[in-house]
Design a protein around this motif. Structure first.
Motif, PDB file in Angstrom:
ATOM      1  N   LYS A   7      65.070  39.547  50.970  1.00  0.00           N
ATOM      2  CA  LYS A   7      64.736  40.256  52.207  1.00  0.00           C
ATOM      3  C   LYS A   7      63.668  39.492  52.980  1.00  0.00           C
ATOM      4  O   LYS A   7      62.654  39.076  52.426  1.00  0.00           O
ATOM      5  N   ARG A  10      64.733  33.478  56.012  1.00  0.00           N
ATOM      6  CA  ARG A  10      65.514  32.894  57.101  1.00  0.00           C
ATOM      7  C   ARG A  10      66.064  31.554  56.626  1.00  0.00           C
ATOM      8  O   ARG A  10      65.451  30.894  55.792  1.00  0.00           O
ATOM      9  N   CYS A 159      71.554  42.004  58.294  1.00  0.00           N
ATOM     10  CA  CYS A 159      71.102  40.666  58.654  1.00  0.00           C
ATOM     11  C   CYS A 159      71.239  40.447  60.153  1.00  0.00           C
ATOM     12  O   CYS A 159      71.827  41.272  60.849  1.00  0.00           O
ATOM     13  N   GLN A 171      68.890  35.501  59.259  1.00  0.00           N
ATOM     14  CA  GLN A 171      67.754  36.193  58.665  1.00  0.00           C
ATOM     15  C   GLN A 171      68.254  37.389  57.869  1.00  0.00           C
ATOM     16  O   GLN A 171      69.015  38.214  58.379  1.00  0.00           O
ATOM     17  N   ALA A 172      67.823  37.484  56.608  1.00  0.00           N
ATOM     18  CA  ALA A 172      68.111  38.642  55.765  1.00  0.00           C
ATOM     19  C   ALA A 172      67.140  39.743  56.172  1.00  0.00           C
ATOM     20  O   ALA A 172      65.930  39.573  56.071  1.00  0.00           O
TER      21      ALA A 172
END
Length: 192
Positions: A7, A10, A159, A171-172
């Motif tokens: 989480k 990137r 995401c 990005q997560a």
């Protein structure tokens, strides 16, 4: 080799994969055994966002009732109402070469259809993931396993893809919302 993200992480997607123009975003999940007996229907959606982080119209929103945006820049492959089986439960295809220049981000989300009225939430969902594969050769590039951080949420931003100059990055996110699809639409600037 697949890159596993946590989480908030990137990754530069197109710079590290020269020639990459089209990806398949596979989303999957399982329902816990204690789900309460009512069928779950999870739905993947994409929000095409302008520089201010907002969608401006229905054209900027891809979901089970609006499968294609901007001539195929983003396309949903269809609604899976049961989530049965292994692998991807739903897929969204993103063609970076067709994304209009006024779109700076593509947010990928999953909601529980009628989750609030059915008493369902992401606390009853397990093994949720998003994976990104090169559409040309099906090679998996990255994966983000969502984890078990949610309890009352009925929508999750998995995401985002975002523009950085001429490149696209990933990005997560893993951010939960209560209020299902309507809450996500409001968050992204659309009236419900």
């Amino acid at each position: 080799m697949t890159i596993n993200l946590a989480k908030g992480q990137r990754i530069d997607l197109t710079k590290t994969n020269p020639g990459l123009t089209k990806v398949v975003v596979g989303l999957g999940w399982d329902i816990n055994k204690y789900s309460g007996g009512t069928d779950f229907d999870l739905d993947a959606c994409a929000f095409l966002l302008h520089e201010d982080g907002k969608a401006k119209s229905e054209e900027d929103f891809v979901f089970y009732n609006h499968l294609i945006a901007y001539g195929g820049a983003v396309a949903h492959t269809g609604d899976n109402r049961t989530g049965e089986g292994d692998g991807d439960d739903e897929q969204i295809v993103v063609d970076f070469s067709l994304v209009p220049p006024n779109i700076s981000r593509v947010g990928i989300t999953v909601t529980i259809h009628e989750g609030d009225s059915r008493g369902q939430n992401f606390g009853q969902v397990s093994s949720a993931f998003v994976r990104v594969a090169n559409e040309a050769d099906s090679r998996e590039l990255l994966r983000f396993d969502l984890g078990e951080d949610f309890s009352t949420e009925t929508a999750v931003v998995f995401c985002e893809f975002y523009r950085h100059g001429s490149d696209w990055k990933f990005q997560a996110i893993g951010s939960g919302f209560t209020g299902g699809l309507a809450a996500l639409c409001r968050n992204y600037g659309l009236d419900v």
